[in-house]
Every structure is written in C-alpha cells, then in structure tokens.
Design an enzyme around this catalytic site. Structure first.
Site, PDB file in Angstrom:
ATOM      1  N   GLY A 112      -1.409  -7.234   1.031  1.00  0.00           N
ATOM      2  CA  GLY A 112      -1.462  -8.875   0.771  1.00  0.00           C
ATOM      3  C   GLY A 112      -1.842  -9.668  -0.254  1.00  0.00           C
ATOM      4  O   GLY A 112      -2.687 -10.303  -0.679  1.00  0.00           O
TER       5      GLY A 112
ATOM      6  N   ASN B  45       4.424  -1.090  -8.127  1.00  0.00           N
ATOM      7  CA  ASN B  45       6.172  -0.642  -8.791  1.00  0.00           C
ATOM      8  C   ASN B  45       6.055   0.892  -7.933  1.00  0.00           C
ATOM      9  O   ASN B  45       7.272   1.084  -7.518  1.00  0.00           O
ATOM     10  CB  ASN B  45       5.557   0.135 -10.495  1.00  0.00           C
TER      11      ASN B  45
ATOM     12  N   GLU C 182       9.448  -6.959  -3.087  1.00  0.00           N
ATOM     13  CA  GLU C 182       9.179  -6.768  -4.536  1.00  0.00           C
ATOM     14  C   GLU C 182       9.649  -6.878  -5.604  1.00  0.00           C
ATOM     15  O   GLU C 182       9.794  -6.024  -6.335  1.00  0.00           O
ATOM     16  CB  GLU C 182       9.448  -5.057  -3.754  1.00  0.00           C
TER      17      GLU C 182
END
Length: 397
Positions: A142, A253, A376
C-alpha cells in the site's frame, strides 16, 4: 582467427527470430519451460472466464507457491534463491498468460515479500516469508493514494506513535490483492516526517479493504482500496529498517524489473496469436499471411518482440552481476511496455473482428497493457527519469 561456421545453420524460428533461447543456461530453460507449461495447461484454458468475471481463483497463490515462484529471487525463508534472469523469464511466461497473473506474483514477491526481506526484522521475516513463499499467506503493498500516485512524497497517510503502538489513518488506492491479503505493507508518514512501513494484518480494527469495481483492464486480478481508520499497529509490526521513501521506492524498482520481462511476454502472446491466425485465415483464396500489408505488420511485431526480449535479458544479466541501475530499469519499462502496446494494437488489426473477442488473447492483453503503461511509474515518469539521467537536469516540476 574466427571460429569455423557450423556445417548446417539452425532453422529460422519465427517465434524466436533472434535465437535468444540459446542464451539461456539449462536451469533457466527448465524454469522457463515449467512456468510456460503451467500457464498453457492450467491457466490459459480458463483465463477468459477469469477476465470476464473479474477475479482469479483462490488456488492461484498455492499453485504458484508449489512451483516455487513467489519471492523466487530471494534467499532463504522457503524462497528458491533463483537468479534475476530466471525470475524475469518467469514474469515473461506469466504475463504471456495474463498481466493479472504476473501482477499477482510480482506484488507478492517483489513488493510485499521484498519489503519484509529487505527492510524488516528477522522476527518479521521468520513469521511472514515462509507462508508467503508457499502462497498460503497473501500480501499486498500500500503506497499509492487517491492524491499521491506519481508523487509518493505527497502521501497523506499518517502514523502517530501512541505508547507502544502506532495509530494509522489514511487511504490507499489501486492495491493489487488488497482484499485477499492476510498482511498489507502500508507506508505512512510519521510526525517526524519519516516514511515508515507497517505490517497491517487482516482483521485489525479499523482496517478494511473494499474491492474496486468497474475496471476495463487487469480484470483477472483483484484491485482494492485500503482504508485505515485509527488502526492500531504494534511496534513489532513496523519495518525496522525503513525510515524514508528510499524503502518503498526500492521495492518498486524490483517490481518494475519484472514488468520489463512481463511486457515482452504479453507482446509475444499477441504476436503469436496474430501469426497463427494469419496463416489459417483465408481471404481471396489464400491465407492473409500471404499479403504484403499483413506481412509488414507481422515483421514489425516480430522485431519489437525480439528487441524487447533481448533488452530484458540484457538487464537480467546486469542485475545478476549486481550492476543494474534504476535508470536502466526505467529504460526497459519505457521501451517494452510501449512496444507491447503497439504489438497488441497491430495484432488486433490482423485478427479483424475476431480480435475483440475473448476467444483470442489480443484485446485482453491490449486492455491490460493500458494499466501496465501507467502503474509502477507512468510512462511519463520513466521519460523524466531517463531525461534526468541523460542531461543531468531534473524536470519533474
């Protein structure tokens, strides 16, 4: 002196035009083939129903766990300790099935499990990671909020220390597996301005995770909101090593790296569907693959798939060598997701009206990739990350 050429060259493979399979070692090829078999035999026959119904079966976690795919690039605690390249190949094959399946694995391993593995205490690792690796315990991550997506520093979720507990208030959005999760890795800002991670357990008073409905993309995946209304979290559930945005960004990442490979898998699935269709669909007395315009589309698709897979493999080798930079991960996501979208759209045109049905995977992948394009880190954010790396000048504001 150059090496002698083989007596006979291997046949050209239209599904692997650059012969990239030859760059894999035996273990990587075995892992790739095992995941591919699972996807093709167990998942693809049912994925249209999953997409239409907006869910994945409850058996998904244990099945992926039995295959050793959850947190497979981590060491110990029931994790396989596989190479970064092997993990990437797994993401490629899972997303060739559906982005929702790869997201399930990616969120579990690269976000939730990695957060505990990298930033948690030994007690937290021992408690959570074995069950998560087995797929019997589900996690979510989250970070994103209604008003803080590309700028996580703007998060409004707060954590206040009260005695030996932390009280969390705030809302997270677009959380994969949120409603399924036994534990949520929730990032919040403390009164001192630090960003801490907290293990919020299912059933804690004040914590709810309603499912988000109305999606037209990533439908074979559960997406949720996380609502924290005075949730009391013990100090033992705070990620002890996480004190800044560096912690959640390191997790992102890891997940972005998997997306680089996954996008190549979605592109390959679309290209293969278009190739198979074009060779069997007859118009004007011959297969449409025999027409110049169709061949031009197939060639463009094959080149993009080959380029994307080769790029992913190169980044995988860099990651295994410990030399992969975050900017290079952005390079991979920037190129591969954009290329996959182009392949999906072109493949849809080859299939004509059939391309919009769930009988074929193309529009399902195209819809999914619209989400992959922005999650992302949006395409624009990766553009700016690369822009700063190239010029030395930040242009985010």
């Amino acid at each position: 002196m150059s090496a002698a050429a083989p007596a006979t060259l291997p046949a050209f493979d239209p599904r692997d035009p650059l012969s990239l399979d030859g760059l894999l070692d035996d273990e990587e090829r075995l892992i790739r083939d095992t995941v591919r078999q699972y996807v093709r035999e167990k998942f693809l026959p049912h994925v249209a129903g999953y997409f239409e119904n907006g869910s994945l079966p409850e058996t998904t976690g244990p099945e992926l766990g039995q295959l050793g795919l959850l947190g497979m690039h981590l060491e110990g605690y029931g994790c396989a300790g596989a190479s970064a390249t092997a993990y990437g190949l797994t993401c490629l094959e899972l997303e060739a099935g559906d982005s929702g399946l790869r997201s399930y694995c990616s969120v579990q391993g690269s976000l939730a499990m990695f957060a505990i593995y990298r930033w948690g205490s030994e007690e937290q690792k021992q408690r959570w990671l074995p069950g998560m690796a087995a797929g019997t315990t589900i996690g979510c991550f989250g970070l994103t909020e209604p008003d803080a997506g590309s700028n996580p520093a703007g998060m409004r979720t707060r954590a206040k220390k009260v005695g030996d507990k932390w009280v969390l208030n705030g809302t997270k959005m677009w959380i994969t597996n949120g409603s399924l999760a036994d534990v949520a890795i929730v990032w919040a800002r403390t009164e001192e301005g630090k960003v801490n991670g907290f293990l919020v357990e299912k059933g804690m008073p004040g914590f709810t995770a309603p499912v988000m409905h109305g999606k037209l993309s990533l439908r074979a995946s559960v997406t949720s909101e996380l609502v924290l209304d005075g949730v009391e979290v013990p100090e033992a559930n705070r990620l002890t090593e996480a004190t800044s945005l560096r912690a959640p960004l390191s997790c992102l990442n890891e997940a972005r790296y998997g997306i680089v490979w996954g996008a190549a898998g979605a592109a390959r699935a679309c290209y293969e569907a278009a190739l198979d269709y074009a060779k069997t669909r007859v118009q004007f007395d011959k297969p449409i693959a025999g027409y110049q315009l169709t061949q031009a589309k197939l060639v463009e698709m094959a080149v993009k798939v080959g380029q994307s897979t080769m790029l992913a493999m190169h980044l995988g080798r860099l990651k295994d060598a410990g030399t992969l930079r975050t900017e290079q991960v952005s390079f991979g996501k920037y190129h591969n997701v954009h290329a996959a979208l182009e392949v999906a759209h072109s493949a849809r045109s080859v299939l004509g009206a059939n391309g919009i049905t769930l009988e074929y995977p193309v529009l399902r992948h195209a819809n999914n990739l619209e989400s992959v394009y922005t999650y992302e880190g949006t395409h624009e954010m990766h553009t700016l990350i690369l822009g700063q790396a190239i010029t030395g000048l930040a242009a985010f504001t």
